[in-house]
Design a protein around this motif. Sequence first.
Motif, PDB file in Angstrom:
ATOM      1  N   TYR A 346       0.829  -1.205   0.000  1.00  0.00           N
ATOM      2  CA  TYR A 346       0.000   0.000   0.000  1.00  0.00           C
ATOM      3  C   TYR A 346       0.864   1.257   0.000  1.00  0.00           C
ATOM      4  CZ  TYR A 346      -4.095  -2.870   0.742  1.00  0.00           C
ATOM      5  OH  TYR A 346      -5.103  -3.783   0.571  1.00  0.00           O
ATOM      6  N   PHE A 350       0.766   4.214  -2.678  1.00  0.00           N
ATOM      7  CA  PHE A 350       0.549   5.600  -2.244  1.00  0.00           C
ATOM      8  C   PHE A 350       1.636   6.495  -2.851  1.00  0.00           C
ATOM      9  CE2 PHE A 350       1.487   9.051   0.766  1.00  0.00           C
ATOM     10  CZ  PHE A 350       0.243   9.646   0.889  1.00  0.00           C
ATOM     11  N   ILE A 367      -5.757   4.607   0.238  1.00  0.00           N
ATOM     12  CA  ILE A 367      -6.085   4.618   1.679  1.00  0.00           C
ATOM     13  C   ILE A 367      -7.407   3.884   1.929  1.00  0.00           C
ATOM     14  CG2 ILE A 367      -6.585   6.096   3.694  1.00  0.00           C
ATOM     15  CD1 ILE A 367      -3.662   6.254   2.714  1.00  0.00           C
ATOM     16  N   LEU A 396      -1.226   4.780   8.524  1.00  0.00           N
ATOM     17  CA  LEU A 396      -2.263   5.801   8.306  1.00  0.00           C
ATOM     18  C   LEU A 396      -1.778   7.176   8.761  1.00  0.00           C
ATOM     19  CD1 LEU A 396      -5.524   3.896   9.283  1.00  0.00           C
ATOM     20  CD2 LEU A 396      -4.786   4.588   6.999  1.00  0.00           C
ATOM     21  N   THR A 399       0.582   8.710   6.110  1.00  0.00           N
ATOM     22  CA  THR A 399      -0.006   9.030   4.804  1.00  0.00           C
ATOM     23  C   THR A 399      -1.285   9.869   4.936  1.00  0.00           C
ATOM     24  OG1 THR A 399      -1.136   6.889   4.902  1.00  0.00           O
ATOM     25  CG2 THR A 399       0.952   6.981   3.702  1.00  0.00           C
ATOM     26  N   ALA A 400      -2.327   9.252   5.497  1.00  0.00           N
ATOM     27  CA  ALA A 400      -3.640   9.913   5.537  1.00  0.00           C
ATOM     28  C   ALA A 400      -3.685  11.076   6.525  1.00  0.00           C
ATOM     29  CB  ALA A 400      -4.717   8.888   5.887  1.00  0.00           C
TER      30      ALA A 400
END
Length: 471
Positions: A346, A350, A367, A396, A399-400
């Motif tokens: 992932y 990303f 995400i 998370l 990234t998010a």
Amino acid sequence: MLSIYNTLSKKKELFEPINPREVKMYVCGPTVYDYFHIGNARSFIMADIVRRYIEYSGYKVTYAMNITDIDDKIIKKANEEQSNYKSFAEKYANAFFEDYAKLKMKRADIYPKATEHMEDIIEMIESLEKKGYAYNVDGNVFYDVSKFKEYGNLSGKNIDDLISGARIEINEEKKNPLDFALWKKAKSGEPYWDSKWGKGRPGWHIECSAMSCKHLGEYFDIHAGGNDLIFPHHENEIAQSVVLNDKPFVKYWLHFGFLNIENEKMSKSLGNFFTARDVLKRYSAEAIRLFFTQAYYRGPLNFSDELLAGAEKGLEKFENLVDKINLELSKNQTNRVIPEIDIKQYEDKFIAAMDDDFNTAQAVAVIFDFVKEVNRTIAENENINTEFYKKVKLFLERTAVDVLGIINFDVEDKSANKDLDVNFIRQMIDKRKDAKEKKDYALADKIRDELKALGVELKDSKEGTTYKFVK
Ligand code: AMP
Ligand code: ZN
């Protein structure tokens, strides 16, 4: 490897900063005569994400956003309010910082203000005059565009086309309609600074040339702003800075598409705008950011309540997981299974998305896919080791949270809720306002208590009623 669409070359280019580990970035900030609108917020937030992703990629970023604190509109509005231009501009600069923080943007390293750089600005105009690129007409100083052969390179227009397309202003002082003001002679009652051309104040374009040079150097990496700034603002900055420093000005020019309403640019002058602070009363910062990140930053994007409500709803997919992670991390369960999940895969996706000219829409999709797989894994496994949740949270967060700003792990600050429709809450708030206006305080209190029972706490202030979710 990150590639960025450069407005100057009109193509995607590999990102290679001037200094291999450090990136200098300048973003044209607000003119502080009002609260900024959600269209401005699109440009600011996308610039924030560009900065955060470059940091994520391992560079140190020096980020400057200027504050235009002297300008025709500021003077006019301050006069209307019978206040001093300085305190007037300060009031809106402070409001800018408040809303900026509420939208979860990372503070700039430097917020240069035009009024604090008068000496540098005046020096630059003098230097342009000495080099023969500026002329003084009775206290107004103009840049002589015909002297700068590269004029039009950024906007992709040539000087002749620009002249024939320009709305010819009635200004007999200018040699050429494209010439622009470097120094504006003060009219009576206006604030002014002393200069060799008399009392006056600078034009907007020279302010950005002076402040970017002062804080980021003569040649720096990234200059960003909304599409409307390509011409004339950024074209003019180039004309000034290249001549002054005798070298290229900026390596990568980045421009953000407009936030539109019914296909028309949201703008103060058209009156079709919503202030960021009003929108923030109804939607969380994460929802606003999710809404923006789901579109390509360079293209236009239509604003609508439905789309924002949709983004708020989309966040619910994260909510359950965030609650679960927070709960599990408070327990610290060891000696249990750690289910397999290929986080690296992932992360690679990303990065691939963001490396492709900040394809945030694709990154957001990664995400969502990740969250889906984590939820499935949790459903399929019992007795999961806390270590698993730590790893999930770390990914998370990196990234998010840290790059996109679309997830919030802070329980206190929870601004999206699982079961409640934001439209419903808004209707209740409106109903309560009506009740209060009709002096039906019993009904107003009843509505407040009902919402409280549903986990929604109301807060009244001068600007209206806001709400937050409480556990
Ligand atoms: P201003 O305060 O008008 O100088 O604008 C501040 C920043 O917001 C600039 O980078 C503008 O290009 C940008 N901007 C203004 N209106 C919009 C809009 N409707 N959509 C996106 N960006 C905008
Ligand atoms: Zn600027």
